[in-house]
Write a protein that holds these residues in place. Structure first.
Motif, short mmCIF file in Angstrom:
data_model
loop_
_atom_site.label_atom_id
_atom_site.label_comp_id
_atom_site.label_asym_id
_atom_site.label_seq_id
_atom_site.Cartn_x
_atom_site.Cartn_y
_atom_site.Cartn_z
N CYS A 120 2.43 1.75 -3.50
CA CYS A 120 1.45 2.23 -4.48
C CYS A 120 1.13 3.70 -4.25
O CYS A 120 0.99 4.48 -5.21
N TYR A 121 1.02 4.09 -2.99
CA TYR A 121 0.77 5.50 -2.70
C TYR A 121 1.96 6.35 -3.14
O TYR A 121 1.77 7.45 -3.71
N THR A 145 -11.95 1.05 -2.30
CA THR A 145 -11.43 -0.22 -2.83
C THR A 145 -11.11 -1.18 -1.69
O THR A 145 -11.39 -2.39 -1.77
N MET A 180 -3.91 4.43 -6.80
CA MET A 180 -4.67 4.51 -5.55
C MET A 180 -5.64 3.34 -5.42
O MET A 180 -5.89 2.86 -4.31
N ALA A 225 0.83 -1.20 0.00
CA ALA A 225 0.00 0.00 0.00
C ALA A 225 0.87 1.25 0.00
O ALA A 225 0.59 2.22 -0.74
N GLY A 274 -9.21 4.98 -2.70
CA GLY A 274 -8.43 3.91 -2.09
C GLY A 274 -9.17 3.24 -0.95
O GLY A 274 -9.18 2.00 -0.84
N TRP A 328 1.79 6.78 -6.78
CA TRP A 328 0.67 7.68 -7.10
C TRP A 328 1.09 9.14 -6.95
O TRP A 328 0.81 9.98 -7.81
N CYS A 386 -3.45 0.66 -4.24
CA CYS A 386 -3.18 0.93 -2.83
C CYS A 386 -4.34 0.45 -1.96
O CYS A 386 -4.14 -0.18 -0.92
N GLY A 387 -5.56 0.73 -2.39
CA GLY A 387 -6.73 0.29 -1.65
C GLY A 387 -6.85 -1.22 -1.59
O GLY A 387 -7.22 -1.78 -0.56
#
Length: 538
Positions: A161-162, A225, A175, A158, A222, A165, A178-179
């Motif tokens: 990925c953030y 998700t 995002m 996570a 996020g 982003w 990330c979620g």
């Protein structure tokens, strides 16, 4: 001629990556997989996770975790799912139970390298990977059938990925990914898998609002998700088990653990800094220099994100009344990324900081060596020769790394430190843990009792999850001496396992009714028998 040159160029491009892949694969195998089943599942946690996974694989109920046939709401199902798949493929063995942690340990190292690359480019990738792979806590959890490695994997995914982003034009796809990773964390550990990363990302957005980073809608995407991924299981549990799930999981295993200590004595607020110093070894001594260096020369917003991640998680669990050394493990990848950049930039400008950090590593190595020797001498005498070897390895290798740093041989110093930790974990797995396992698992006694028992197996004043795991839960507990004495006089055959001291106190009253089957330094396995000459305690 030009074709030959072209072939050589192409082959040289592909030969280096393959050598790296092969070398990395061998190193990861030795660090995380080699001799992973060489010792029994350790009390109190590993046998419980192993038993739940075994029952899930056997019964085919992949929705409700069960322990000894009853719903078990200690943790959500993610780690149980992974372990059950492994058990279904390999059988209920130590290797099968620990394999998911070992595999995710590799994945976590690779995620750490990607995180470091986002911080400072490709030069920091491999130093960060190796720093994460060889710190003490990572080595321990990679070989443990517990949830912490799985949680750290999803949380770090996570975070990565953030970070992508925020660096690549706020593309919403990252995002969503990330979620999904946060949803995996919620299915591994519970609400903290969503609350902690959202707190970090929200703070980072606020601090970066001048740069256009404040985008609540992206964070909401996020979170949405994560809920899509994780909520169906929670809704199913509420539908199937109702209030029992709410009380057992949300209240008892989340709120109550945070508000009141699980163990008789609560750890102090400052519990985690010493834990970090010990379990991030040998890289903990480099942290101060790494943070200073990264703030001075790295991408300040990226460094801020990693420091926020580490600070928020550490502060949250410092407020919790229940504290365990593994709770802050999710911050280790962020710290490894900082340490990786520090080592990647090692040179004349960082020589002074490097020397100080290397000297600190020597001091920590000597402290660890002394602690091992004292503990083994007091509590595990059979393991003392192995402890001497490990202590010598730590002391000599850390001193050699320090000497290399003084001569500005930074690559040699880094390689020596990695080799030290490789030797450490291989010695621990092959020699130390088998030597001390009787103090932490009842595998030997359980398998012996299971093999010879023609009637019930009883545990006298013992509470051991490993005993239940290795006997398939077919153990009856007895707490009162008079109850055991009455049963021993019966004609029905029975096997009893007891602590050696408890058996010695019991023997005067039952001498004519028992026969010793086996006795070790800690446990005695015995059975009842007709009256006659008693067998001595061997």
């Amino acid at each position: 001629m030009s074709e030959d040159i072209a072939v050589k160029t192409v082959s040289s491009r592909f030969s280096i990556p393959w050598r790296w892949i092969a070398g990395g694969g061998i190193l990861f195998y030795l660090l995380f997989f080699f001799a992973i089943g060489n010792f029994g599942l350790m009390d109190p946690d590993e046998p419980v996770y192993g038993q739940v996974a075994h029952e899930m694989a056997t019964t085919g109920d992949w929705l409700t975790p069960r322990y000894l046939g009853k719903p078990w709401f200690d943790k959500p199902p993610m780690f149980y799912w992974l372990s059950a798949l492994s058990v279904k493929a390999l059988g209920p063995t130590e290797t099968a139970c620990r394999l998911p942690s070992a595999a995710l340990a590799v994945g976590l190292c690779l995620l750490t390298g990607m995180l470091a690359s986002k911080l400072a480019g490709r030069r920091a990738h491999w130093p960060a990977v190796l720093a994460q792979a060889t710190c003490v806590q990572h080595l321990i959890l990679a070989r443990s059938a517990v949830t912490d490695m799985t949680l750290a994997f999803f949380l770090t995914a996570a975070l990565l990925c953030y970070a992508v982003w925020r660096q690549e034009g706020n593309r919403l796809l990252w995002m969503f990914l990330c979620g999904a990773a946060m949803g995996g964390a919620v299915l591994t550990k519970g609400p903290v898998g969503l609350l902690l990363p959202c707190a970090v990302f929200g703070l980072d957005m606020l601090l970066g609002r001048k740069d256009g980073l404040l985008r609540p809608a992206s964070l909401a995407a996020g979170v949405g998700t994560a809920l899509v991924v994780s909520l169906p299981w929670y809704q199913a549990m509420l539908h199937l088990h109702g209030q029992a799930f709410v009380q057992g999981f949300l209240v008892a295993n989340n709120l109550t653990r945070f508000m009141s200590p699980e163990h008789p004595k609560s750890a102090p607020f400052y519990y985690f800094p010493p834990v970090l110093l010990a379990f991030f070894f040998p890289w903990s001594a480099y942290l101060v220099g790494a943070i200073r260096h990264c703030l001075a020369s790295g991408d300040r917003p990226a460094v801020r994100l990693l420091l926020l991640w580490s600070g928020v998680i550490c502060a949250f669990f410092s407020l919790s009344q229940t504290k365990l050394v593994t709770y802050i493990f999710p911050i280790y990848p962020a710290l490894s990324a900082l340490v990786g950049l520090f080592w990647a930039d090692a040179g004349p400008d960082t020589a002074t900081s490097m020397r100080r950090a290397a000297a600190g590593t020597v001091a920590l190595g000597l402290l660890a060596a002394g602690f091992l020797l004292i503990m083994s001498h007091r509590s595990y005498p059979p393991a003392f020769p192995v402890a001497v070897a490990i202590a010598a390895c730590l002391a000599v290798s850390s001193a050699a790394a320090f000497a290399a740093v003084r001569r500005k041989g930074f690559a040699l110093a880094f390689g020596t430190t990695v080799a030290m930790m490789l030797g450490f974990i291989m010695t621990v797995s092959n020699f130390l843990l088998p030597a001390i396992q009787e103090a932490h698992t009842m595998k030997a006694q359980a398998l012996m009792a299971k093999q010879i028992a023609r009637g019930p197996v009883y545990a006298y004043r013992l509470k051991s999850q490993s005993l239940l795991f290795y006997t398939d839960g077919h153990v009856l507990n007895i707490q009162q001496e008079q109850d055991l004495c009455r049963l021993l006089k019966n004609r029905e055959p029975m096997i009893v396992i007891a602590l050696r001291n408890d058996f010695a106190r019991l023997l005067p009253r039952t001498r004519s009714h028992v026969r010793t089957i086996s006795a070790s330094l800690r446990y005695v396995v015995f059975c009842n028998r007709p009256a006659g000459r008693p067998a001595p305690l061997s």
